[in-house]
Design an enzyme around this catalytic site. Structure first.
Site, PDB file in Angstrom:
ATOM      1  CD  GLU A 195      -1.367  -1.996   2.423  1.00  0.00           C
ATOM      2  OE1 GLU A 195      -0.138  -2.248   2.422  1.00  0.00           O
ATOM      3  OE2 GLU A 195      -2.167  -2.543   3.194  1.00  0.00           O
ATOM      4  CG  ASP A 315      -0.559  -2.693   6.116  1.00  0.00           C
ATOM      5  OD1 ASP A 315       0.602  -2.928   5.721  1.00  0.00           O
ATOM      6  OD2 ASP A 315      -0.942  -1.562   6.458  1.00  0.00           O
ATOM      7  CE1 TYR A 509      -0.400  -2.832   9.816  1.00  0.00           C
ATOM      8  CE2 TYR A 509      -2.059  -4.317  10.696  1.00  0.00           C
ATOM      9  CZ  TYR A 509      -1.711  -3.249   9.897  1.00  0.00           C
ATOM     10  OH  TYR A 509      -2.677  -2.595   9.182  1.00  0.00           O
TER      11      TYR A 509
END
Ligand SMILES: [Zn+2]
Length: 763
Positions: A195, A315, A509
């Site tokens: 992304e 992600d 993350y």
């Protein structure tokens, strides 16, 4: 002799950084000097001497080093350093350091790529000086390589390896002599789609200096890894969204099925509004300058057509899965060899591992995200349209999460006006103080009247030793809370900083509700503590069992100093002060979670506040009396022993404050509340608060969320007319349903059908 060569000065400075700190007022100046030396490291000493300007800048830097090299005390310390080796020869001092890049290049040459594949290679390191070897290991880690060196005697299949090397070489020889005709192209090409541009750059930089090309604002990196030529590109977030006109706010109803209809995004460059593809003039600002994601799709299709394989590395959550799914839909006709990679940290090792462990698109995750998007759209659009019409204001909105959260903030303000109490802070022994709470106004008056006769009597009722364990590492809501309490960073800022740290490959993350620490994470804590010579404090804990996500933790055993050094070595921009502060917060909390309990002595004490001899306030409480043996608290300063003895103290000063029992929400405590009540998810917490602020339903006052008149009016109206749609219950049920859809335990069509009935009131 210290000369003017920036390259030599740089290499000395970077190695002696720790010891040079004392010659600087602050670390920032040292970093600046390092950046400067690095920038001019292509200059030879003669060239520096010819350039007055640069010479004058180097002079004070050089002097600092000369000062250090004549300081016997510091030299003695350096000689004790486990990774620095100083030797003296003919009255000259030499600092022995390793050359990590040289090692990578040389060891890489033991294996070669030839038309039939990659040959087996073996690199042997002859260790003459153990300190230099330790230096090499640390520096390799810093430039991104985690290499597990083995002693030659520990390799059991050495014979086999040598045999394989010989075989491979024979094949290469035959090939060179033309004895092997068969030819297969050993180099494959692939496209990796992520992304964010930072994430694309971080991955590209794992494999040397990437080349770049661009196509109308979109950059593609190209690098070579073993037998792959890899192209990496970023989509810049979502590139499709629900249409506006079709069916029910973008969802077609066909028989018993609901079909969400998506189209490529078109965004007004001037005001940021999303418009439909057919719109050529923005309805808000009249601009006709648009950011059209159809151009991206066209480019991606062209790239997909050129390569052998496509990898979707968005992600690792439902939102990322949906983007991967959209990419799959758009690219499949151009390349059917599409795989999904799920990366929980952007590191070289994780990338290489995941590159081999690909999977298919997980449709359960996609359906959960579809449900989220459709329910946000249905509830949001129907309520927003209603209030925009009623209040004649196009800037109003409502939503299934934002509106109940607004309700809490309003209720909190009402409660705050009601119940109050006194906080008394009483000072004794100079600056020590103790806080006592009470409700009665008479007590406050008495205290004020007798301020010179206040005394504090302490009785220790019981003492016991107790181990205090560290708190778990961070997950999203704890990180937001701590970032506010310790660093005064609001949720939006914190999430943006954390996103950058993740994309730079420095933390795992950051949108997660897990506390779990993997084996890799626990090893990392060991590596970190070893490096700090504090391995005795290691006490690993998993904090739960493996799931999709992990806690938020560093991905490498780096201190803030290491991160700065890494940026300087890679000639990247050094992260901002707030990035580094947030990283440090994450690092310390994580290391504490993997460190020994602290041994403390607790005491049950009786506190009596007296005016002369008359007791005014009496209270019994448990306090930490003393830290007997330090543990995790070396990294996380949360144990505060109270210094009290069994005696009567004179109160030297005091402060009385009248407070409400209810504290206004901060963005961090509202997130905590959302988590507790099951509204919102780690990926949406911050956006919800942001929307309330943008709509001016609440304002931020010294970090506290205060409802506005507009916020209250809108909320009252909605509560009156649509109690069901703005109820906590609806959202909670939906979020629970989405969790079940994710786990493939519930059909998303059934959830949409139920919601459809509630929103539109028809079947
Ligand atoms: Zn516009």
């Amino acid at each position: 002799r210290v000369n003017y060569s920036p390259r030599i000065l740089f290499s000395l400075f970077i190695s002696l950084k720790e010891y040079l700190k004392s010659y600087y007022e602050n670390d920032l100046q040292l970093s600046k000097d390092l950046v400067f030396l690095r920038k001019y490291s292509f200059l030879k000493e003669e060239q520096v001497l010819e350039n007055e300007n640069i010479k004058n800048k180097i002079e004070p830097i050089k002097q600092k080093l000369e000062k250090l090299l004549t300081d016997q005390e510091i030299l003695e310390k350096i000689k004790q350093d486990p990774r620095l080796s100083i030797i003296e020869e003919n009255g000259n001092l030499f600092l022995l350091v390793s050359d990590p890049r040289g090692y990578i290049q040389a060891s890489g040459r033991t294996s070669r790529l030839y038309p039939l594949g990659l040959t087996k290679g073996l690199s042997l390191v002859l260790v003459e000086n153990h300190k230099v070897f330790e230096h090499l290991k640390i520096k390799l880690r810093l430039i991104g390589y985690k290499i597990d060196f083995k002693k030659l005697s520990e390799i059991s299949d050495l014979e086999k390896i040598i045999q394989k090397i010989d075989e491979d070489r024979k094949i290469v020889k035959k090939f060179m002599e033309g004895e092997i005709e068969e030819f297969k192209d050993p180099v494959k090409t692939c496209l990796i789609i992520v992304e964010s541009p930072t994430k694309a750059r971080t991955i590209a930089n794992f494999f040397g200096k990437p080349s770049r090309r661009s196509y109308q604002n979109y950059w593609v990196y190209e690098v070579s890894i073993g037998n792959y030529i890899v192209n990496i590109i970023a989509t810049l977030g979502h590139f499709v969204d629900l249409v506006h006109q079709e069916g029910f706010y973008g969802v077609k109803k066909s028989g018993k099925y609901f079909i969400p209809v998506f189209e490529p995004l078109k965004i007004c460059r001037k005001c940021g509004r999303h418009v439909s593809i057919s719109v050529n003039k923005c309805e808000v600002c009249n601009s006709s300058d648009f950011w059209d994601k159809r151009i991206l799709i066209e480019f991606l299709r062209k790239l997909a057509n050129e390569v052998n394989e496509v990898y979707l590395a968005t992600d690792p959550d439902t939102e990322g899965e949906k983007i991967a799914f959209d990419l799959f839909i758009y690219l499949y006709p151009y390349n059917s060899n599409i795989k999904r990679i799920e990366m929980h940290e952007i590191t070289r090792e994780e990338f290489l591992r995941r590159f081999k462990e690909t999977r298919d698109i997980n449709y359960s995750l996609v359906c959960a995200q579809l449900t989220r998007r459709v329910s946000d759209r249905w509830v949001g659009f129907s309520l927003s349209e209603e209030i925009q019409k009623y209040f004649k204001n196009l800037n109003l909105s409502a939503g299934r999460v934002q509106t109940p959260v607004l309700g809490w903030i309003i209720l909190n303000e009402e409660l705050r006006k009601k119940e109050k109490y006194y906080l008394g802070r009483f000072y004794y022994n100079n600056n020590n103080f103790i806080d006592l709470n009470f409700e009665e106004k008479e007590i406050a008056n008495k205290i004020r009247k007798n301020k010179n006769n206040l005394r504090l009597e302490i009785k220790i009722l019981e003492k016991k030793e107790e181990n205090i364990n560290p708190p778990p590492p961070f997950q999203t809501s704890d990180l937001l809370k701590s970032a506010w309490e310790v660093l005064r960073l609001d949720t939006n800022t914190t999430m943006n900083l954390a996103q950058d740290l993740f994309e730079r490959g420095l933390i795992t993350y950051h949108r997660t509700d897990s506390y779990y620490v993997s084996d890799y994470g626990r090893d990392l804590a060991r590596e970190f503590l070893q490096k700090q010579n504090k391995e005795n404090l290691l006490y690993t804990r998993a904090w739960g069992s493996p799931g999709t996500h992990e806690c938020i933790r560093p991905t490498k055993p780096f201190t803030v100093d290491d991160i700065i050094e890494q940026a300087i070595l890679n000639q990247e921009q050094i992260l901002s002060r707030n990035h580094l502060r947030l990283y440090n917060l994450i690092l310390n909390r994580f290391i504490a979670s993997q460190a020994k309990p602290a041994k403390t002595e607790k005491a049950l004490i009786k506190i009596v506040l007296r005016i002369n001899d008359e007791p005014i306030i009496e209270e019994t409480r448990e306090v930490i009396y003393e830290i007997k043996e330090r543990g995790f608290d070396e990294f996380l300063n949360i144990i505060k022993p109270i210094s009290l003895e069994e005696k009567i103290y004179d109160i030297t000063d005091f402060k009385l404050t009248r407070l409400s029992k209810f504290v206004p929400y901060t963005s961090a405590t509202i997130v905590e509340e959302m988590k507790k009540k099951g509204l919102g998810r780690p990926s949406t917490y911050s956006t919800i608060i942001q929307t309330l602020l943008e709509r001016k339903y609440v304002i931020l006052n010294k970090g506290y969320l205060i409802p506005t008149k507009q916020g209250k009016t809108i909320y009252e109206y909605l509560k009156e007319k649509y109690p069901d749609l703005i109820s906590e219950n609806l959202t909670k049920q939906l979020e629970e349903a989405m969790d079940k859809i994710e786990a493939n335990e519930l059909d998303y069509q059934a959830v949409l059908k139920n919601l459809f009935i509630r929103v539109f009131g028809i079947i």
